[in-house]
Design a protein around this motif. Structure first.
Motif, short mmCIF file in Angstrom:
data_model
loop_
_atom_site.label_atom_id
_atom_site.label_comp_id
_atom_site.label_asym_id
_atom_site.label_seq_id
_atom_site.Cartn_x
_atom_site.Cartn_y
_atom_site.Cartn_z
N SER A 183 0.79 -1.07 -0.10
CA SER A 183 -0.05 0.01 -0.09
C SER A 183 0.78 1.48 -0.07
O SER A 183 0.53 2.49 0.00
CB SER A 183 -0.94 -0.04 1.05
N THR A 184 2.16 1.22 -0.09
CA THR A 184 2.97 2.23 -0.14
C THR A 184 4.13 1.97 -1.29
O THR A 184 4.45 1.05 -1.72
CB THR A 184 3.83 2.48 0.95
N PRO A 185 4.46 2.97 -1.95
CA PRO A 185 5.34 3.03 -3.16
C PRO A 185 6.69 1.99 -2.76
O PRO A 185 7.15 1.15 -3.55
CB PRO A 185 6.04 4.22 -3.45
N ASP A 186 7.08 2.06 -1.64
CA ASP A 186 8.50 1.18 -1.11
C ASP A 186 7.95 -0.11 -0.92
O ASP A 186 8.55 -1.09 -1.36
CB ASP A 186 8.85 1.64 0.38
N GLU A 187 6.62 -0.32 -0.24
CA GLU A 187 6.20 -1.79 -0.28
C GLU A 187 6.01 -2.47 -1.69
O GLU A 187 6.19 -3.68 -1.78
CB GLU A 187 5.04 -1.78 0.51
N VAL A 188 5.42 -1.67 -2.59
CA VAL A 188 5.13 -2.15 -3.91
C VAL A 188 6.40 -2.39 -4.74
O VAL A 188 6.60 -3.52 -5.36
CB VAL A 188 4.21 -1.32 -4.47
N TRP A 189 7.42 -1.65 -4.71
CA TRP A 189 8.70 -1.53 -5.31
C TRP A 189 9.39 -3.07 -4.71
O TRP A 189 9.96 -3.77 -5.62
CB TRP A 189 9.30 -0.57 -5.24
N ASN A 190 9.47 -3.16 -3.41
CA ASN A 190 9.88 -4.33 -2.92
C ASN A 190 9.47 -5.54 -3.30
O ASN A 190 10.06 -6.67 -3.49
CB ASN A 190 10.11 -4.15 -1.28
N ALA A 227 -5.09 7.85 -9.64
CA ALA A 227 -4.18 8.82 -10.01
C ALA A 227 -4.68 10.23 -10.07
O ALA A 227 -5.91 10.36 -10.26
CB ALA A 227 -3.68 8.33 -11.26
N CYS A 228 -4.01 11.22 -9.67
CA CYS A 228 -4.27 12.51 -9.70
C CYS A 228 -3.38 13.07 -11.05
O CYS A 228 -2.38 13.10 -11.18
CB CYS A 228 -3.79 13.35 -8.64
N LEU A 229 -4.41 13.84 -11.96
CA LEU A 229 -4.00 14.31 -13.15
C LEU A 229 -4.07 15.63 -13.33
O LEU A 229 -5.17 16.20 -12.54
CB LEU A 229 -4.77 13.69 -14.49
N SER A 231 -7.09 -3.01 -12.55
CA SER A 231 -5.81 -3.57 -13.10
C SER A 231 -4.93 -2.42 -13.93
O SER A 231 -3.52 -2.58 -13.96
CB SER A 231 -5.85 -4.80 -13.91
N GLY A 232 -5.41 -1.75 -14.83
CA GLY A 232 -4.76 -0.95 -15.76
C GLY A 232 -3.88 0.04 -14.94
O GLY A 232 -2.83 0.39 -15.35
N LEU A 233 -4.59 0.71 -13.78
CA LEU A 233 -3.73 1.59 -12.95
C LEU A 233 -2.42 1.05 -12.12
O LEU A 233 -1.63 1.80 -11.81
CB LEU A 233 -4.70 2.45 -12.19
N LEU A 234 -2.63 -0.23 -11.91
CA LEU A 234 -1.56 -0.90 -11.15
C LEU A 234 -0.66 -0.94 -12.09
O LEU A 234 0.67 -1.10 -11.73
CB LEU A 234 -2.11 -2.25 -10.76
N SER A 235 -0.88 -1.19 -13.42
CA SER A 235 0.14 -1.39 -14.29
C SER A 235 0.73 -0.12 -14.59
O SER A 235 2.07 0.04 -14.90
CB SER A 235 -0.44 -1.86 -15.83
N GLU A 262 1.24 2.24 -12.21
CA GLU A 262 2.03 2.18 -11.08
C GLU A 262 3.43 1.61 -11.35
O GLU A 262 4.54 1.93 -11.01
CB GLU A 262 1.34 1.63 -9.78
N MET A 263 3.40 0.30 -11.88
CA MET A 263 4.62 -0.72 -12.38
C MET A 263 5.29 0.10 -13.27
O MET A 263 6.51 0.49 -13.16
CB MET A 263 4.14 -1.87 -12.72
#
Length: 395
Positions: free
Chosen positions: A19-26, A243-245, A342-346, A348-349
């Motif tokens: 749920s955080t960028p660091d968690e997701v990246w790890n 996402a904020c645009l 799923s599209g926004l999780l992609s 994020e990736m």
């Protein structure tokens, strides 16, 4: 298509990745999948569930306001991630930003609960209609964030979140809004939802015991981007992404939206796209415009883990990029298919790879190692009915 750059100034997600960028990246850096056993009562299947700590945080959110106690999990997921995204972008209600959040299935848990009660009693609960309408998602987020901008909810199956992004871009480019929050939310780990995927014969049939021996390639329950697999291996996951645009190039931009593409191909039947995914070919070409395809460093594929779905997309990519295929990757072998989110999780990736300048490999698809800087990433999504979206992102 893009008159001027549009900045993604914040992104918040919850999924089995974290749920955080660091968690997701790890999570992306390790070789493990994020699936666990889901007990449906009559059977146990694989699913990508939110962590226990996140479930507790969502329970706290539900109890924080009496109006939230009867909301579906898909709505709570959206509220939670929308709060985080708005806070990160520095938005408040006075900004009057627009909201477009979608879901493929919507309040499926409440639908199943209320229908079960109806079958038993012949009567429907008072809240069965207002709490299961798809408009719940954006309406409750707008209420929670106190924005007075336009609010839109929609379902365009698995490409829902990227269609929300398209809508946000269109509103901003039209001059009718300067800021838009877009996203998708999905809570599909329910008996009837999974039964529907099993009826289509696309859900992973690997038992929990079969995969308990380890995470080597032979025991991975979802084989997205494995073009030699002999059976479908899709697995569902729960999650949300917002996402904020904002219009223009912003100093706090996580990434820029450089191109957007969309296409729908004629239906041959209810679920398939053509063998070489004409819709993806058209959406990718539109997103790229006149750009030299050699400039694209990575394609984050939709790749749901089904035989036909994976194969049709790779054929479309090969046709668009000819013999200069970019680096290909996906997250569904690890986190499953979160349908409308799923599209926004992609996305994020893609943003994480741009930030960390690291190519994230998949277990099954062998390709040349890349070491050139990552500057442009193309993200794909498609849903039942062949409604494809492609988004080109840059640093």
């Amino acid at each position: 298509m893009i008159k001027e750059p549009i900045s993604i100034t914040a992104l918040s997600t919850i999924s089995a990745l974290g749920s955080t960028p660091d968690e997701v990246w790890n999570s992306y850096l390790n070789d493990d999948h994020c699936f666990s056993e889901v007990d449906l009562g009559h059977q146990k299947v694989w699913g990508a569930q939110l962590a226990r700590e996140m479930k507790l945080a969502l329970t706290k959110l539900r109890k924080s306001d009496s109006k939230y106690k009867d909301l579906d999990e898909s709505v709570l997921y959206a509220i939670y991630t929308a709060r985080k995204a708005a806070e990160s972008a520095g938005w408040d209600g006075s900004d009057n930003f627009g909201i477009n959040i979608g879901s493929s299935r919507g309040a499926t848990s409440l639908f199943e609960k209320y229908h079960k009660e109806y079958l038993a009693s012949g009567k429907s609960s008072t809240l069965s209609s207002p709490t299961t309408t798809l408009g719940n998602i954006s309406s409750w987020v707008a209420h929670d964030l106190k924005t007075k901008g336009p609010e839109i909810s929609h379902s365009i199956t698995c490409s829902t979140a990227l269609h929300a992004l398209l809508n946000g871009v269109a509103w901003i480019q039209s001059g009718m809004a300067d800021k838009f929050m877009v996203g998708g939310s999905e809570a599909p780990l329910t008996p009837f939802t999974i039964a529907q995927m099993q009826a289509l014969k696309i859900y992973s049939r690997m038992s929990v015991k079969e995969a308990a021996r380890g995470n080597d390639k032979g025991n991975l329950p979802c084989r997205a981007l494995d073009f030699d697999k002999k059976q479908n291996t899709m697995i569902l996951g729960e999650g949300a992404a917002m996402a904020c645009l904002e219009k223009g190039l912003k100093p706090n931009a996580l990434a820029l939206i450089e191109g957007i593409g969309y296409a729908t191909e004629p239906l041959e039947h209810n679920i398939s796209i053509s063998a070489d995914a004409h819709c993806f070919q058209d959406s990718m070409k539109m997103a790229l415009g006149n750009m030299d395809t050699k400039q694209v460093d990575i394609v984050v594929m939709h790749s749901p883990g089904t035989i036909k779905g994976d194969m049709s997309e790779i054929k479309a990519i090969e046709k668009v990029f000819c013999n200069k295929t970019p680096f290909l990757t996906t997250n569904k072998w690890k986190v499953g298919h979160t349908f409308g989110a799923s599209g926004l999780l992609s996305v994020e990736m893609a943003i994480l790879m741009l930030q960390h300048q690291t190519y994230i490999e998949t277990p099954f698809y062998n390709q040349e190692k890349r070491n050139r800087p990552i500057k442009k990433v193309l993200v794909n999504a498609v849903g039942f009915g062949g409604n494809a979206v492609s988004i080109l992102l840059s640093k």
